[in-house]
Write a protein that holds these residues in place. Structure first.
Motif, PDB file in Angstrom:
ATOM      1  N   GLY A  63      20.459   7.033  11.889  1.00 36.44           N
ATOM      2  CA  GLY A  63      19.285   6.500  11.201  1.00 36.44           C
ATOM      3  C   GLY A  63      18.752   7.406  10.112  1.00 36.44           C
ATOM      4  N   GLU A  64      19.485   8.480   9.742  1.00 36.88           N
ATOM      5  CA  GLU A  64      19.040   9.394   8.700  1.00 36.88           C
ATOM      6  C   GLU A  64      19.641   8.991   7.355  1.00 36.88           C
ATOM      7  N   LEU A  65      18.873   9.197   6.291  1.00 38.53           N
ATOM      8  CA  LEU A  65      19.337   8.873   4.945  1.00 38.53           C
ATOM      9  C   LEU A  65      20.316   9.958   4.488  1.00 38.53           C
ATOM     10  N   ALA A  66      21.598   9.602   4.404  1.00 39.82           N
ATOM     11  CA  ALA A  66      22.614  10.559   3.979  1.00 39.82           C
ATOM     12  C   ALA A  66      22.677  10.678   2.458  1.00 39.82           C
ATOM     13  N   TYR A  67      22.328   9.600   1.758  1.00 45.47           N
ATOM     14  CA  TYR A  67      22.370   9.629   0.293  1.00 45.47           C
ATOM     15  C   TYR A  67      21.382   8.606  -0.258  1.00 45.47           C
ATOM     16  N   VAL A  68      20.697   8.992  -1.307  1.00 44.50           N
ATOM     17  CA  VAL A  68      19.800   8.092  -2.045  1.00 44.50           C
ATOM     18  C   VAL A  68      19.993   8.405  -3.518  1.00 44.50           C
ATOM     19  N   ASN A  69      20.186   7.396  -4.336  1.00 48.69           N
ATOM     20  CA  ASN A  69      20.375   7.679  -5.757  1.00 48.69           C
ATOM     21  C   ASN A  69      19.026   7.945  -6.435  1.00 48.69           C
ATOM     22  N   ALA A  70      19.114   8.474  -7.656  1.00 48.00           N
ATOM     23  CA  ALA A  70      17.900   8.904  -8.357  1.00 48.00           C
ATOM     24  C   ALA A  70      16.989   7.726  -8.660  1.00 48.00           C
ATOM     25  N   THR A  71      17.559   6.561  -8.922  1.00 46.48           N
ATOM     26  CA  THR A  71      16.735   5.393  -9.248  1.00 46.48           C
ATOM     27  C   THR A  71      15.845   5.014  -8.070  1.00 46.48           C
ATOM     28  N   LEU A  72      16.423   4.927  -6.867  1.00 46.95           N
ATOM     29  CA  LEU A  72      15.636   4.556  -5.694  1.00 46.95           C
ATOM     30  C   LEU A  72      14.629   5.651  -5.360  1.00 46.95           C
ATOM     31  N   ALA A  73      15.027   6.914  -5.495  1.00 41.93           N
ATOM     32  CA  ALA A  73      14.088   8.002  -5.233  1.00 41.93           C
ATOM     33  C   ALA A  73      12.910   7.946  -6.192  1.00 41.93           C
ATOM     34  N   ASN A  74      13.167   7.586  -7.429  1.00 48.38           N
ATOM     35  CA  ASN A  74      12.094   7.458  -8.411  1.00 48.38           C
ATOM     36  C   ASN A  74      11.173   6.294  -8.068  1.00 48.38           C
ATOM     37  N   TRP A  75      11.752   5.171  -7.616  1.00 50.49           N
ATOM     38  CA  TRP A  75      10.932   4.030  -7.211  1.00 50.49           C
ATOM     39  C   TRP A  75       9.984   4.413  -6.073  1.00 50.49           C
ATOM     40  N   LEU A  76      10.512   5.180  -5.114  1.00 49.02           N
ATOM     41  CA  LEU A  76       9.735   5.519  -3.919  1.00 49.02           C
ATOM     42  C   LEU A  76       8.918   6.800  -4.087  1.00 49.02           C
ATOM     43  N   ASP A  77       9.042   7.449  -5.268  1.00 47.71           N
ATOM     44  CA  ASP A  77       8.274   8.665  -5.562  1.00 47.71           C
ATOM     45  C   ASP A  77       8.656   9.808  -4.627  1.00 47.71           C
ATOM     46  N   TYR A  78       9.962   9.942  -4.347  1.00 44.98           N
ATOM     47  CA  TYR A  78      10.454  11.040  -3.514  1.00 44.98           C
ATOM     48  C   TYR A  78      11.300  11.986  -4.339  1.00 44.98           C
ATOM     49  N   ASP A  79      11.402  13.231  -3.883  1.00 47.46           N
ATOM     50  CA  ASP A  79      12.256  14.230  -4.510  1.00 47.46           C
ATOM     51  C   ASP A  79      13.663  14.096  -3.940  1.00 47.46           C
ATOM     52  N   LEU A  80      14.672  14.068  -4.814  1.00 46.95           N
ATOM     53  CA  LEU A  80      16.056  13.915  -4.355  1.00 46.95           C
ATOM     54  C   LEU A  80      16.466  15.044  -3.419  1.00 46.95           C
ATOM     55  N   ALA A  81      16.011  16.255  -3.690  1.00 50.39           N
ATOM     56  CA  ALA A  81      16.380  17.391  -2.836  1.00 50.39           C
ATOM     57  C   ALA A  81      15.846  17.202  -1.421  1.00 50.39           C
ATOM     58  N   GLU A  82      14.673  16.625  -1.309  1.00 49.82           N
ATOM     59  CA  GLU A  82      14.085  16.405   0.019  1.00 49.82           C
ATOM     60  C   GLU A  82      14.891  15.383   0.804  1.00 49.82           C
ATOM     61  N   ILE A  83      15.372  14.361   0.115  1.00 47.81           N
ATOM     62  CA  ILE A  83      16.146  13.325   0.802  1.00 47.81           C
ATOM     63  C   ILE A  83      17.531  13.836   1.148  1.00 47.81           C
ATOM     64  N   GLY A  84      18.151  14.564   0.248  1.00 45.20           N
ATOM     65  CA  GLY A  84      19.517  15.026   0.480  1.00 45.20           C
ATOM     66  C   GLY A  84      19.627  16.013   1.623  1.00 45.20           C
ATOM     67  N   SER A  85      18.536  16.701   1.952  1.00 48.10           N
ATOM     68  CA  SER A  85      18.590  17.674   3.040  1.00 48.10           C
ATOM     69  C   SER A  85      18.386  17.047   4.400  1.00 48.10           C
ATOM     70  N   GLY A  86      18.365  15.734   4.463  1.00 46.99           N
ATOM     71  CA  GLY A  86      18.186  15.056   5.742  1.00 46.99           C
ATOM     72  C   GLY A  86      16.748  15.000   6.194  1.00 46.99           C
ATOM     73  N   GLY A  87      15.806  15.116   5.245  1.00 52.33           N
ATOM     74  CA  GLY A  87      14.406  15.130   5.615  1.00 52.33           C
ATOM     75  C   GLY A  87      13.802  13.766   5.839  1.00 52.33           C
ATOM     76  N   LEU A  88      14.519  12.699   5.491  1.00 53.64           N
ATOM     77  CA  LEU A  88      13.963  11.354   5.640  1.00 53.64           C
ATOM     78  C   LEU A  88      14.865  10.496   6.510  1.00 53.64           C
ATOM     79  N   LYS A  89      14.232   9.548   7.200  1.00 51.50           N
ATOM     80  CA  LYS A  89      14.950   8.568   7.992  1.00 51.50           C
ATOM     81  C   LYS A  89      14.717   7.179   7.418  1.00 51.50           C
ATOM     82  N   LEU A  90      15.526   6.251   7.870  1.00 53.03           N
ATOM     83  CA  LEU A  90      15.393   4.875   7.383  1.00 53.03           C
ATOM     84  C   LEU A  90      14.004   4.329   7.666  1.00 53.03           C
ATOM     85  N   THR A  91      13.452   4.657   8.834  1.00 49.59           N
ATOM     86  CA  THR A  91      12.131   4.142   9.182  1.00 49.59           C
ATOM     87  C   THR A  91      11.028   4.716   8.303  1.00 49.59           C
ATOM     88  N   ASP A  92      11.310   5.832   7.587  1.00 47.46           N
ATOM     89  CA  ASP A  92      10.301   6.419   6.704  1.00 47.46           C
ATOM     90  C   ASP A  92      10.143   5.643   5.407  1.00 47.46           C
TER      91      ASP A  92
END
Length: 859
Positions: A235-264
């Motif tokens: 259930g962890e986000l293994a990859y998110v592209n820059a477009t989706l990260a920009n839509w959700l206002d998240y930092d790509l580095a934070e997502i790539g390190s396994g800091g977010l889950k699908l439920t987040d």
């Protein structure tokens, strides 16, 4: 690389060692054999005598040739040819290989090298061949790698290094892969090292090209006009592209390190839709979902997901591939799309689980809440039968409702059934039909609302009302019982005074007294449960109180049970009745002992609980405030779930007949509640039981200390302990003088009380109720010294009588006696009035002690 080692690689390879040509042939062997045969035939034609010198001469020549060959072989002049060296395949593989090969002896000299080695090291010929360390000794980029290779060669180990050789005059360099290994496993062969050098420049360039292409692909994907993400099975986000990260206002580095889950990032229960896909081993499935994603700020955006998921051969899901298309623009540009988006948001975010089913109950479509419910109930997929969500004993009710809807019946009554799962859960199903002309695959729409919490609350309210009703009944019975017991105990005291211990009837009278005392104890427990007993609260340190009880508890629980008390630090004070608090602990300890027939451990813990901690505990009915917690835990048999809610009911007992009254825990419950506290139980069969008592923290405030008559206090304590023990205490002279007005509506009890007081020297005037008492007061004028009155009486009750008499005679002394607790009527008393209280049933000695103490101190 040095100048002497950087030569043209296109010249013809030159081998440093050519295998020697074969020195013999089959034809020569055959020619020698034919010559020997011809000589033998020629000698046979001669006579024996004539041939003998020639035979000896030939044998001498052959012996000389053989002896010469033996000396030549020993001196190394002649060697036997190695047939393996004559193998054209083995020899050519090494000599003409693409990789450079060289063999060095223990001193580091090259004893063999092929043509590729000469070319890669820049040697002009076999006489110019050099070992690896001498070839690259002047290159600082390679020296460390060569040192490690030499070290491995000396230790007989394998080693591999890849180095980059810089070109001369700024020209592009090249990459070499160098390897070293022992020649063989034997002791002599292990001293020889085999060196291998390969030019891998082309491979490196190819890898760099692939990496550049990968970088370009990632860049294209990151900046695509749609979002993309991948979720692993956890259930962890293994990859998110820059477009989706920009839509959700998240930092790509934070997502790539396994800091977010699908439920987040998925709003509501939408994540359950993605994790509820049916597992089909070896297949790849693509599903389309319309859900809302949640931004970092908490806002939501509608999207459509194309979710691709591959399953392994064992049915285990792998990482997903999900394309995200924003539908926020549709709300502004396309009214039809906007309506569809709004409907899907309503459909998925409703608090009810919704599914459409066919006639067989198979789910055709469902919302996110239904998918989440299916996961909670242990169902593998939302496409399974809806009947699997219902417990088997209630399944027929839902089947009947869906059959009615499938037949077109409009008004189908809702059904409430038990849900399937590891714990008890309930749900209410609302079934409505679907027009068959519009959709043949769907027969009904099912709305399900979970009612587990509502039923639990209803059960709690019913239980509370039942306990309240039983408490009222118990209190009423106790009041009437107390009047009867008071008469019995008073008459029993007269009999004891009239008989000596040597009298044959004395033991029977004592038996009556003991049984009356036992009955009084049962009544007191009923009053405790109904919260109508008299409490004398005082500020108490629980640590000291429990320490005083330690010796008593050890005697009660026996040697098989180990007792341990763990005191919390800096316990807050509480305000409780000491004797009643001791009864609570003793009752719980005795129950714990009975639950551990083979021995065990009894642990009593105390601790402060702040208001924040109380709120986090979330016990039902307990408001957030400061408490002192007393936990009484045992390692016994535990309490089954089906009787856990009944343990505080009066007369409920799991013990054998004659081994318990069933009032122990109900008494505990009543005392704790009357003190303003709360009690809860945690237990499971075979895992022991823990009772948690929460007493409110006492905040010290300046209070007017009202001195309580010792007689009244002792009478209260006597009601809570064995009357015989109270009688055994040393007593002072209880005789006295004065006029007492005795007001009691029970004629028999009034007569006995009057007789007892007269026997101690008092003058007693009797009255049946409050009205008669007022008339007596008028007649006697100032002759009445003390009024002893019942509380509950016809026409005029005790509190009304007190108020009326104090208006006539403000300094008149008063004692109330009642089968109810003092708290039951204190609200009806005028403020500031002084009186004493004696609870029924009481003995003669307790009555006269209270009278004498009140007449001496009150006024």
């Amino acid at each position: 690389m040095t100048a002497e080692s950087d030569h043209d690689l296109t010249r013809e390879p030159v081998a440093t060692h050519e295998p020697s040509p074969r020195s013999g042939s089959i034809a020569l062997v055959l020619l020698v054999a034919a010559g020997l045969v011809a000589v033998a035939v020629g000698l046979m034609t001669l006579g024996r005598v004539q041939a003998q010198p020639y035979i000896l001469g030939i044998l001498a020549v052959l012996a000389m040739v053989g002896l010469f060959n033996l000396f030549a072989f020993a001196a190394g002049i002649i060697r036997f040819a190695d047939r393996s060296l004559d193998d054209p395949v083995v020899g050519r593989i090494a000599d003409h290989g693409f990789d450079g090969l060289a063999v060095t002896d223990p001193r580091g000299h090259v004893v063999y090298s092929n043509a590729a080695y000469l070319t890669l090291t820049g040697a002009s010929g076999p006489q110019d061949v050099r070992p690896v360390e001498r070839v690259f000794i002047g290159n600082p980029d390679v020296s460390e790698a060569v040192f490690r290779l030499l070290k491995a060669a000396r230790e007989g180990k394998r080693q591999q290094e890849e180095v980059r050789i810089s070109g001369q005059d700024g020209s592009q360099g090249r990459w070499l892969r160098m390897r070293v290994r022992p020649l063989g496993t034997g002791k002599r062969e292990a001293k020889y090292a085999v060196w291998s050098i390969a030019d891998i420049t082309r491979d490196r360039e190819r890898q760099e090209d692939v990496f550049q292409e990968l970088q370009h692909a990632i860049e294209y994907l990151d900046h695509a006009p749609c979002g993309f993400f991948s979720v692993n099975p956890a259930g962890e986000l293994a990859y998110v592209n820059a477009t989706l990260a920009n839509w959700l206002d998240y930092d790509l580095a934070e997502i790539g390190s396994g800091g977010l889950k699908l439920t987040d990032i998925v709003s509501g229960d939408g994540a359950s839709l993605l994790t509820s896909i049916v597992a089909v081993p070896g297949e790849v499935k693509t599903e389309v979902f319309d859900i809302d994603l949640r931004m970092r700020t908490g806002k939501t955006m509608p999207v459509r997901l194309y979710h691709k998921l591959a399953f392994g051969a064992d049915g285990a899901p792998g990482p997903s591939r999900t394309l995200v298309i924003s539908r926020a623009r549709d709300e502004r540009s396309d009214p039809d799309r906007a309506a569809e988006v709004r409907f899907m948001r309503f459909f998925d975010h409703t608090p009810m689980a919704i599914a459409t089913v066919d006639r067989a109950g198979n789910v055709v479509r469902s919302n996110a809440r239904y998918a989440k419910l299916g996961q909670a109930l242990g169902l593998d997929s939302a496409s399974k039968s809806i009947f699997r969500a219902v417990n088997s004993r209630d399944r027929h009710l839902l089947i009947a409702a869906i059959n009615q809807a499938a037949e077109g019946q409009a008004d189908v009554a809702p059904v409430e059934v038990a849900l399937e799962g590891p714990r008890e859960r309930w749900g209410q199903f609302f079934v409505t039909p679907v027009d068959a002309a519009e959709n043949e695959a769907e027969a009904a729409i099912v709305h399900m609302l979970e009612t587990t919490e509502r039923r639990a609350l209803e059960n709690q309210i019913n239980q509370s009302q039942k306990m309240e009703t039983v408490g009222q009944l118990a209190g009423g019975i106790a009041h009437d019982f107390n009047n009867v017991l008071s008469a019995i105990m008073m008459a029993n005291d007269f009999l004891l005074n009239a008989h000596k211990p040597t009298d044959p009837s004395f033991q029977d009278i004592m038996q009556i007294k003991q049984n009356a005392t036992r009955a009084a104890t049962l009544v007191r427990q009923l009053l405790a449960f109904s919260r109508r007993q008299t409490l004398r609260p005082q500020v108490l340190d629980l640590g000291d109180a429990l320490s005083d009880l330690a010796m008593l508890l050890r005697r009660l629980i026996g040697e098989k049970v180990k007792h341990e008390t763990i005191h919390g630090r800096d316990l807050w004070p509480v305000k409780v009745d000491v004797s009643q608090f001791e009864q609570v602990i003793v009752n719980l300890a005795v129950n714990a002992r009975d639950a551990m027939p083979d021995g065990g451990k009894l642990i009593i813990r105390t601790a402060n609980v702040t208001a924040d901690e109380a709120a986090r505990l979330a016990y039902k009915g307990m408001p957030a405030a400061d408490y002192v917690r007393i936990e009484v835990a045992d390692t016994g048999t535990g309490i089954p779930a089906d009787i856990r809610d009944k343990i505080f009911e009066p007369f409920f007992s799991t013990k054998e007949v004659g081994k318990g009254t069933g009032l122990g825990l109900s008494t505990v419950y009543g005392i704790v509640k009357q003190t303003g506290g709360f009690i809860y139980v945690d237990s499971a069969p075979g895992q022991g039981t823990s009772f948690h008592i929460f007493l409110p923290r006492h905040h010290a405030e300046p209070e007017a200390q009202v001195e309580q008559p010792a007689a009244a206090v002792s009478a209260t304590n006597g009601a809570g302990k064995d009357a015989a023990a109270a009688e055994a205490k040393p007593r002072t002279d209880l005789t006295g003088q004065g006029t007492i007005l005795l007001v009691e509506d029970e004629e028999g009890l009034r007569a006995l009380n009057a007789r007892g007081l007269r026997s101690r020297g008092y003058t007693v005037v009797e009255a049946e109720n409050g009205v008669d008492a007022m008339e007596v007061l008028e007649e006697q004028s100032g002759a009445i010294d003390l009024v002893v009155s019942d509380v509950v009486m016809p026409e005029m009750d005790g509190p009304t009588l007190l108020k009326a008499m104090r208006e006539k005679k403000p300094d008149i002394k008063f004692i109330f006696v009642s089968g109810y607790a003092e708290d039951a009527f204190e609200k009806s008393l005028p403020e500031g009035q002084q009186f004493d209280f004696l609870p029924k049933p009481f003995t003669l000695s307790q009555l006269v002690a209270a009278v004498k103490e009140t007449m001496a101190k009150q006024g």
